[in-house]
Design an enzyme around this catalytic site. Structure first.
Site: not given
Length: 536
Positions: A453, A508
């Site tokens: 991610s 992230h």
């Protein structure tokens, strides 16, 4: 001793929580676009959110599954299904479109879709040359009082190329409301060009563009723009529209409009020969259109258009170029080989995880190259890369690969495969390094971190950078619009990250920032003179 905590670069492994996030995210987006959607979609979205809230109150561990099933049935299936119906219609494959619409109409009966299969049957008969049978269907539903009725009347005029009668009917019934309904608007604008009212076509097209964010999808908008360009005698721009936004239309339709543009540009002899040759291999509706074209002279754009309208036509051509680069359809044609290769690699390594002991076994993940900050700073720097290919559980892999597919195809089409891979690995490895450094500083250097991610968020950042460059450098309105969508997605992701304990928020946000940085540099280095992608 191995720390039992694990940080993921996505939502938690619990599929129930992932479904809650997915349902909430998509329904909120639909409600925010309520002014552009039929009321059935708005009602369904509101109902699903209420069901989600009620289920979460009664049985939180099942809320995602309950609302997710309803979402899949009433939102995902209709979106995918009707997108395929529209694609089949644009390809003039009406029989297949009708059969698919027969089943889908039950999911949204309040949106005027229940009679839609019969209208498709009328189009099918018309293209087969059975105009009398098609007319009977359209006459059966024809009425100025309902959307279905007005659509039926419009289609009847269209299949028989009775453009002057269509204009008279519009003038008698709803001159000021002709642009409010997509099918009627498309045929009305085309009729203006077919009858030589080129100046009025440009003026009405401007009005339609102002209403289109609420009334028309991008394909419809580009179709009426193509009309203006064709009747305006600009074959190169017509070719570009068919190469991008209208790529699904049949070759015969493309040839017809290219010949029309040549005819309007003054290349009469050659264009007429192309139309005559096309007539021999066309369906009945296109033969009617060709017969009308050959018997009704087109307006000369140089004489018919005012200077203001010529400027509008030039602006339309510019908008099409910018939307070809920053819009939402052409990237689907791209062969995103690097994206597919990354997905295949992640799935293959996940199979190795299963074979070696299980994707949720921490010792297996560590042996295969999971990120352990203390070990990384002890010299095993290769873990910064290998950890981006490991995933904790099927749900983690699935959600990451879905994100990689959608964002990867967009970013790869925008940047090209080599620059795309540079952005992906720079963001993924860089975010892993930042997570490792911060973990050591905070005294949690034994935690395990896995997931792609950080790299995927980097792609989102790179796309945002490309759109920002397009808005700043080219003043592209579509880039600014898509940029707002990206910012909204980022905002929702941050909210979900902060509300989810097992997500590596640092991973992230650092991946996003690194992607924006490398995307900004690559966007500067990418030529803007030849658009090659629709990005959102």
């Amino acid at each position: 001793m191995l720390n039992r905590a694990i940080a993921l670069f996505l939502s938690p492994m619990d599929l129930n929580v992932i479904l809650i996030q997915l349902v909430s995210f998509s329904c909120i987006l639909l409600l925010l676009r309520a002014s552009r959607l039929p009321r059935g979609w708005v009602i369904v979205s509101a109902i699903i959110l209420l069901v989600l809230a009620g289920a979460y109150y009664v049985a939180p561990s099942w809320a995602g599954f309950v609302s997710g099933g309803l979402w899949a049935l009433l939102i995902l299936l209709p979106i995918v299904g009707f997108a395929q119906v529209n694609r089949l219609v644009s390809q003039e494959r009406y029989s297949q479109a009708r059969r698919l619409a027969m089943g889908l109409r039950w999911l949204h009966p309040t949106d005027g879709l229940f009679e839609y299969p019969q209208l498709l049957r009328g189009l099918e008969l018309g293209h087969q040359g059975k105009l009398e049978e098609a007319s009977q269907i359209f006459d059966r539903y024809g009425s100025t009082k309902t959307l279905t009725g007005r659509t039926a009347i419009t289609l009847l005029y269209r299949i028989s190329a009775r453009w002057d009668e269509l204009l008279s009917w519009v003038a008698q019934n709803f001159q000021q409301k002709a642009l409010n309904e997509p099918t009627l608007a498309v045929c009305y604008l085309r009729a203006l060009g077919e009858t030589g009212n080129l100046e009025q076509l440009i003026q009405e097209l401007e009005r339609f563009e102002q209403r289109s964010p609420r009334r028309a999808d991008p394909v419809t908008l580009n179709l009426v723009r193509m009309f203006a360009l064709a009747f305006g005698g600009q074959p190169e721009q017509v070719q570009q529209v068919f190469d991008d936004a209208l790529a699904t239309h049949p070759p015969n339709v493309r040839e017809f409009w290219l010949a029309t543009a040549e005819l309007a540009a003054g290349n009469g002899s050659e264009a007429r020969q192309r139309l005559l040759a096309l007539s021999d291999r066309s369906n009945a509706v296109l033969r009617n259109a060709i017969a009308w074209r050959l018997s009704h002279p087109l307006a000369d754009p140089d004489q018919a258009l005012s200077q203001i309208s010529q400027q509008v036509l030039s602006r339309i051509a510019t908008d099409i170029q910018q939307e070809s680069k920053y819009g939402g359809t052409a990237f689907l044609k791209s062969q995103a080989y690097a994206t597919y290769a990354l997905i295949a690699a992640n799935v293959a390594i996940f199979a190795v995880e299963i074979w070696q002991g299980g994707s949720e076994d921490l010792e297996t993940l560590r042996q295969l190259g999971a990120l352990v900050p203390a070990v990384v700073f002890a010299g095993e720097w290769w873990r910064l890369l290998t950890a981006t290919f490991l995933h904790y559980g099927v749900a983690h892999l699935l959600m990451n690969m879905v994100g990689l597919y959608f964002l990867g195809t967009i970013a790869e089409a925008s940047l090209g495969s080599k620059k795309f891979l540079l952005a992906y690995f720079f963001s993924g490895v860089g975010s892993m390094l930042i997570v490792s450094w911060l973990a050591v500083k905070l005294g949690s250097s034994d935690q395990i971190v896995v997931g792609a991610s950080g790299a995927i968020m980097g792609l989102l950042g790179a796309i945002g950078a490309i759109l920002l460059q397009g808005w700043y450098r080219e003043k592209a309105r579509v880039a600014a619009k898509r940029l707002r969508t990206v910012l909204f997605i980022i905002g929702l992701q941050i909210v979900f990250d902060l509300a989810t304990p097992q997500v590596s928020f640092v991973g992230h946000i650092s991946g996003l920032g690194l992607g924006f940085l490398v995307g900004s540099l690559l966007a500067v280095a990418t030529p803007v003179t030849k658009p090659n992608v629709d990005t959102f």
